[in-house]
Design an enzyme around this catalytic site. Sequence first.
Site, mmCIF file in Angstrom:
data_model
loop_
_atom_site.group_PDB
_atom_site.id
_atom_site.type_symbol
_atom_site.label_atom_id
_atom_site.label_comp_id
_atom_site.label_asym_id
_atom_site.label_seq_id
_atom_site.Cartn_x
_atom_site.Cartn_y
_atom_site.Cartn_z
ATOM 1 N N GLU A 219 43.382 42.742 60.852
ATOM 2 C CA GLU A 219 42.765 41.494 60.365
ATOM 3 C C GLU A 219 42.367 41.598 58.889
ATOM 4 O OE1 GLU A 219 42.200 38.364 62.067
ATOM 5 O OE2 GLU A 219 42.001 37.981 59.933
ATOM 6 N N GLY B 89 40.861 39.723 53.211
ATOM 7 C CA GLY B 89 39.586 40.444 53.362
ATOM 8 C C GLY B 89 38.802 39.954 54.563
ATOM 9 N N GLY C 82 33.933 46.040 37.706
ATOM 10 C CA GLY C 82 34.369 46.663 38.954
ATOM 11 C C GLY C 82 35.200 45.734 39.839
ATOM 12 N N GLU D 179 40.678 47.098 39.410
ATOM 13 C CA GLU D 179 40.715 48.553 39.484
ATOM 14 C C GLU D 179 41.150 49.131 38.145
ATOM 15 O OE1 GLU D 179 42.559 49.977 42.982
ATOM 16 O OE2 GLU D 179 42.023 48.169 44.070
ATOM 17 N N ASP E 298 50.174 42.816 45.117
ATOM 18 C CA ASP E 298 49.210 42.733 46.225
ATOM 19 C C ASP E 298 49.393 41.426 47.028
ATOM 20 O OD1 ASP E 298 46.238 43.512 47.305
ATOM 21 O OD2 ASP E 298 46.272 41.412 46.714
ATOM 22 N N LYS F 299 50.833 40.612 51.015
ATOM 23 C CA LYS F 299 50.044 39.785 51.949
ATOM 24 C C LYS F 299 50.870 38.608 52.476
ATOM 25 C CE LYS F 299 45.615 41.127 49.896
ATOM 26 N NZ LYS F 299 44.670 40.840 48.800
ATOM 27 N N GLY G 222 35.973 42.721 48.897
ATOM 28 C CA GLY G 222 34.566 43.119 48.947
ATOM 29 C C GLY G 222 34.325 44.071 50.102
#
Length: 405
Positions: free
Chosen positions: A123, A128, A181, A184, A195, A199, A296
């Site tokens: 999941e 996220g 932050g 990366e 990325d 997905k 997160g």
Amino acid sequence: MKVAVMGYGTIGSGVVEVLEVNKDLITARAGEPLEVKYILDLRDFPGDPYEDRIVHDYRTILQDKEVGVVVEAMGGVEPAYTFVKAMLEAGKHVTTSNKNLVAAKGAELIKIARERNINFMFEASVGGGIPIIRPLNTCLSAERIDEITGILNGTTNYMLTRMANEGVSFDSVLKDAQAKGYAEADPTADIEGYDPCRKIAILTSLVCGKQVDYEDIYTEGITKITAEDFAYAKAMDCSIKLLASSKRAGESFRCMVAPFMLSKNHPLCGVNDVFNAVFVKGNMLGDAMFYGSGAGKLQTASAVVADIVDMTKHAHVNIRIEWEPENMELVDYTESTNRFFVRTTSPIDAVETAFGVASGDMPGVVEYIEGVVAGEIGFTTSAMTEADFAKAAEQISVVNRVRLG
Ligand code: HSE
């Protein structure tokens, strides 16, 4: 249920924290207590409350028959794949937040789990903390899904939001995102679109039940988007978003990851900062949107822990996921049809010779946007194939182009 966590970084430590903070309600929902027995990491964590659970060899977990659920939060394909495969073959349920692993090896790991009547869940690998995998696999299982279009990367959405609001350059916003932050130290996977490409490959595989290879998806990141592009977007009452899109085309799909200029009334235009959203169109349901924190620590960990609870409730039942290893051949992206916004230093007559002027069924230029950047003009086109656009665009001097959503 005894749980092992592989990888004690951001997500792994978040999983331990969620299990601790929400212990009582999680116990009630799982029907039994969930206890972290091992944490696998290369490092030691002196002073950490879970210091005594740290192990350095995955075989300690593999060989312990008490461990029923394993969390993979290491990232990357190897050694995650080797460890996860071994855990499943040993009859342990596995949940992962790792989109690289799921996109590359999902079909195979789902098959292993099915053969052993256990579960491989993921999941947290897309969106996220936003529920999207389980809704597709369960709540929307009566639907033929015709489209999924999402903002699936928090880092780039944060950067594009800052560029839209403050008119700042790509380089300065990237530096700031790294300092805060959000991005990366090596932001390549985010800013080049790799990325969100993985997905959307995962989501499309779930929709069609076959393996969609992420290498087959045309992918553009946001590195070529400039402050000037946003000045045009503002003049056109639009914003620019990195979209990952998958649209049914007969028996196949057209998939693409690229920046799109979206008008202010587009449902994805108001998705800002690190938030993600996934738009889904089903043939019975119509439109649905899933919105929330796409990244997160605790948000992602919450989705992982929900998988642990589900696997504890289904300890002896495989929850079927339709994703076979057979490859889904995607429609070649050059056949995709899009509308375009173009910036050029060529004169209007050259633009119209190359593109024509849209009228009735005739494709071509729709409108001009002038006076935004000195020495150039902007124009929009009607819908045309990527191949036709490329042919016309090579006849003029293009500063940049962004597809219109
Ligand atoms: N780097 C990813 C993002 C993390 O920014 O969305 C979540 O997959």
